[in-house]
Design an enzyme around this catalytic site. Structure first.
Site, PDB file in Angstrom:
ATOM      1  N   LYS A  48     -44.463  75.169 151.696  1.00 51.74           N
ATOM      2  CA  LYS A  48     -45.282  74.145 151.038  1.00 51.74           C
ATOM      3  C   LYS A  48     -45.319  74.314 149.523  1.00 51.74           C
ATOM      4  O   LYS A  48     -45.699  73.387 148.812  1.00 51.74           O
ATOM      5  CB  LYS A  48     -46.694  74.139 151.619  1.00 51.74           C
ATOM      6  CG  LYS A  48     -46.724  73.718 153.076  1.00 51.74           C
ATOM      7  CD  LYS A  48     -46.254  72.285 153.287  1.00 51.74           C
ATOM      8  CE  LYS A  48     -46.300  71.879 154.743  1.00 51.74           C
ATOM      9  NZ  LYS A  48     -45.842  70.517 154.993  1.00 51.74           N
TER      10      LYS A  48
HETATM   11  N1  PMP Z   1     -45.010  75.196 160.020  1.00 52.73           N
HETATM   12  C1  PMP Z   1     -46.166  75.349 159.363  1.00 52.73           C
HETATM   13  C2  PMP Z   1     -46.879  76.648 159.469  1.00 52.73           C
HETATM   14  C3  PMP Z   1     -46.701  74.301 158.606  1.00 52.73           C
HETATM   15  O1  PMP Z   1     -47.874  74.464 157.958  1.00 52.73           O
HETATM   16  C4  PMP Z   1     -45.997  73.076 158.570  1.00 52.73           C
HETATM   17  C5  PMP Z   1     -46.570  71.941 157.783  1.00 52.73           C
HETATM   18  N2  PMP Z   1     -47.552  71.151 158.400  1.00 52.73           N
HETATM   19  C6  PMP Z   1     -44.791  72.951 159.288  1.00 52.73           C
HETATM   20  C7  PMP Z   1     -44.338  74.040 159.987  1.00 52.73           C
HETATM   21  C8  PMP Z   1     -44.009  71.673 159.337  1.00 52.73           C
HETATM   22  O2  PMP Z   1     -43.469  71.311 158.103  1.00 52.73           O
HETATM   23  P1  PMP Z   1     -43.443  69.797 157.697  1.00 52.73           P
HETATM   24  O3  PMP Z   1     -44.855  69.381 157.418  1.00 52.73           O
HETATM   25  O4  PMP Z   1     -42.612  69.753 156.457  1.00 52.73           O
HETATM   26  O5  PMP Z   1     -42.873  69.009 158.804  1.00 52.73           O
END
Ligand code: PMP
Length: 347
Positions: A48
């Site tokens: 992130k």
């Molecule tokens: N794994 C974790 C621990 C996350 O916090 C997130 C984000 N919500 C994701 C995977 C998935 O990533 P994305 O939001 O880019 O699909």
């Protein structure tokens, strides 16, 4: 005098360029070669950081953010931490509206990173003025020059990965990647990365990982929102009960679902076999690899890349707590012996 100091100007220079690490033991007996993009090497310990940096810097370029402006988001998770970190260095105020379900540890972590935290009641509907969505929207309206990150519906989320994660994986695999397997939450990671990789080689196969209890897989297959698919589950960060605008479903070839229990056990197994201390969704994506391998998805020369989104330290009171595992009913007589007991020496 010549500057010989080899220091980074700030922690933000370390965002991105995370390592690709071969998986050796957890994939023993699988057909193909397997590699993990370990996103916990970002300074905020998750993928992130990339979207926080990109969205904030785009707003700066457009002149929306100026010194002392406010950045608002609704999350107690990885995105909140990354936004708080970027805000500190760049001199912005960071407001995070979080649900009262968020643990005290998470709230303390965000406060430590300088964020102003609003804790909003979890059990009100999304359109209630007290919900964290509505509180964030109201604060955004009331605060001139503020931005609302809105990661589930912000196209810059996908673009961050199109511009960084995708090119990094292409370069790190020397263009030899055949499969990308990644968790889908907002969908920013998988769709941005997939879009870049497919532009380089349209044959790269992209597989999304979804949770039982989420609508993503069914929506991908039918383009219908089926509320019957929705029920509570434990894994945080993958799957969703709405259609995220930040997902490009056309660049994803298929979805596969994984269970809470198997993903939790696989996260623990990653630590024990590869020495990588990763989060719950890293367990989920590796669990998906096991299932895909069993289904004969991969050939002997395939190079499969999975994304490990964050670090295990965020899950000490969950997946890495024996008590929590037991409370969820994830241990059975076959698996309980996997945990090492602590030995106490008498005083
Ligand atoms: N794994 C974790 C621990 C996350 O916090 C997130 C984000 N919500 C994701 C995977 C998935 O990533 P994305 O939001 O880019 O699909």
């Amino acid at each position: 005098m010549e500057n010989k100091i080899k220091a980074h100007n700030s922690i933000l220079e370390l965002v991105g360029n995370t390592p690709l690490v071969r998986l050796n033991r957890i994939s023993e007996g699988f057909t193909g070669n397997f590699f993990a993009k370990v996103e916990s090497f970002n300074p905020g310990h998750s993928s992130k950081d990339r979207i926080a940096m990109h969205i904030i810097e785009e707003a700066e370029r457009k002149g929306i953010l100026t010194e002392g402006s406010t950045i608002i988001e609704t999350t107690s998770g990885n995105t909140g931490f990354s936004i708080a970190m970027v805000s500190i260095i760049k001199g912005y105020k960071c407001i995070l509206a979080v649900s009262s379900k968020s643990s005290k540890d998470k709230i303390d972590m965000l406060r430590t990173m300088g964020a102003i935290v609003y804790v909003c009641p979890a059990h009100v509907s999304a359109d209630d003025p007290r919900s964290y969505y509505e509180v964030a929207k109201r604060l955004h309206k009331e605060t001139s020059g503020s931005i609302y990150i809105n990661q589930y519906f912000n196209e810059l989320n996908m673009e961050a990965h199109y511009k960084s994660t995708g090119p990094e994986i292409w370069e790190q695999t020397g263009g030899q990647i055949t499969h990308l397997v990644a968790c889908s939450g907002t969908g920013g990671t998988i769709s941005g990365t997939a879009k870049y990789l497919k532009e380089q080689n349209p044959n790269v196969k992209v597989i999304g990982v979804d949770a039982f209890g989420s609508i993503l897989k069914k929506y991908h297959e039918t383009r219908e929102f089926d509320s019957n698919e929705i029920y509570p589950y434990r894994i945080e960060g993958l799957g969703k009960n709405l259609i995220p605008g930040a997902t490009d479903f056309d660049v994803i070839d298929k979805f596969i679902k994984v269970t809470d229990s198997e993903s939790a056990h696989t996260a623990r197994e990653i630590a024990k076999t590869e020495g990588i201390f990763a989060g719950y969704t890293s367990g989920a994506v590796t669990q998906a690899l096991k299932q895909l391998n069993e289904q004969g998805e991969f050939g002997p020369k395939d190079n499969v890349v999975v994304i490990f989104p964050d670090h295990g330290s965020r899950y000490m009171s969950k997946v890495y707590s024996d008590q929590w595992m037991e409370d969820q009913g994830f241990f059975d007589t076959n698996t309980v012996s996997e945990t090492q007991k602590v030995q106490y020496i008498k005083e």
